[in-house]
Design a protein around this motif. Structure first.
Motif, PDB file in Angstrom:
ATOM      1  N   GLN A   1       4.507  -3.204   0.459  1.00 41.65           N
ATOM      2  CA  GLN A   1       4.910  -3.216  -0.880  1.00 41.65           C
ATOM      3  C   GLN A   1       6.282  -2.361  -0.878  1.00 41.65           C
ATOM      4  O   GLN A   1       5.910  -1.145  -0.850  1.00 41.65           O
TER       5      GLN A   1
ATOM      6  N   LYS B   1       9.065  -4.780  -5.929  1.00 35.62           N
ATOM      7  CA  LYS B   1       8.674  -5.938  -5.214  1.00 35.62           C
ATOM      8  C   LYS B   1       7.133  -6.116  -5.077  1.00 35.62           C
ATOM      9  O   LYS B   1       6.396  -5.148  -5.140  1.00 35.62           O
ATOM     10  N   GLN B   2       6.825  -7.425  -5.231  1.00 38.37           N
ATOM     11  CA  GLN B   2       5.197  -7.613  -4.935  1.00 38.37           C
ATOM     12  C   GLN B   2       4.735  -7.302  -3.664  1.00 38.37           C
ATOM     13  O   GLN B   2       5.415  -7.279  -2.502  1.00 38.37           O
ATOM     14  N   ARG B   3       3.398  -7.032  -3.604  1.00 36.15           N
ATOM     15  CA  ARG B   3       2.921  -6.699  -2.381  1.00 36.15           C
ATOM     16  C   ARG B   3       2.912  -8.067  -1.439  1.00 36.15           C
ATOM     17  O   ARG B   3       2.733  -9.174  -2.104  1.00 36.15           O
ATOM     18  N   GLU B   4       3.200  -8.075  -0.092  1.00 37.99           N
ATOM     19  CA  GLU B   4       3.472  -9.297   0.558  1.00 37.99           C
ATOM     20  C   GLU B   4       2.763  -9.154   2.002  1.00 37.99           C
ATOM     21  O   GLU B   4       2.551  -8.043   2.355  1.00 37.99           O
TER      22      GLU B   4
ATOM     23  N   TYR C   1      -0.317  -5.499   4.752  1.00 41.96           N
ATOM     24  CA  TYR C   1       0.273  -5.885   3.687  1.00 41.96           C
ATOM     25  C   TYR C   1       1.370  -4.782   3.418  1.00 41.96           C
ATOM     26  O   TYR C   1       1.236  -3.601   3.848  1.00 41.96           O
TER      27      TYR C   1
ATOM     28  N   TRP D   1      -9.109  -2.437   0.615  1.00 45.71           N
ATOM     29  CA  TRP D   1      -7.807  -1.828   1.136  1.00 45.71           C
ATOM     30  C   TRP D   1      -7.723  -0.108   1.604  1.00 45.71           C
ATOM     31  O   TRP D   1      -8.363   0.535   0.692  1.00 45.71           O
TER      32      TRP D   1
END
Length: 119
Positions: A39, A43-46, A37, A109
């Protein structure tokens, strides 16, 4: 205890390539999926890409055709080959591990590795 160690981030020029790797260690007994992922600031984590159940790969729309994810189950390692990098790919990239424990899924994570695409 599960640990994820990422490597391979850094500074690259637009159009360049980088390869990220993540090694999992510790109490890993049933890997359901691994992936990456990212980030960016503000911004949001994607999702960038992941591999689920050993066969299903998923990619974020913005990286399709440019990034490739691969998995080495013998070494509990997931890699991400990034090509044709763009400034908008600049972000902290996080390794993600999902372990299946009977009826539940456990999420882990990494600490994150910075990727900066700039001339």
């Amino acid at each position: 205890q599960v640990q994820l160690v990422e490597s391979g981030g850094g500074l690259v020029q637009p159009g360049g390539s980088l390869r990220l790797s993540c090694v999992a260690s510790g109490n890993i007994f049933n890997i359901y999926g691994m992936g990456w992922y990212r980030q960016a600031p503000g911004k949001q984590r994607e999702l960038v890409a992941n591999i689920i159940s050993g066969s299903t790969t998923n990619y974020g729309d913005s990286v399709k055709g440019r990034f490739t994810i691969s998995m080495d189950y013998a070494r509990d390692t997931v890699s991400l080959t990034m090509s044709s990098l763009k400034p908008e790919d600049t972000a902290v990239y996080y390794c993600n591990l999902i372990i299946r424990d009977s009826y539940r899924f456990l999420d882990y994570w990494g600490q994150g590795t910075q990727v900066t695409v700039s001339s």
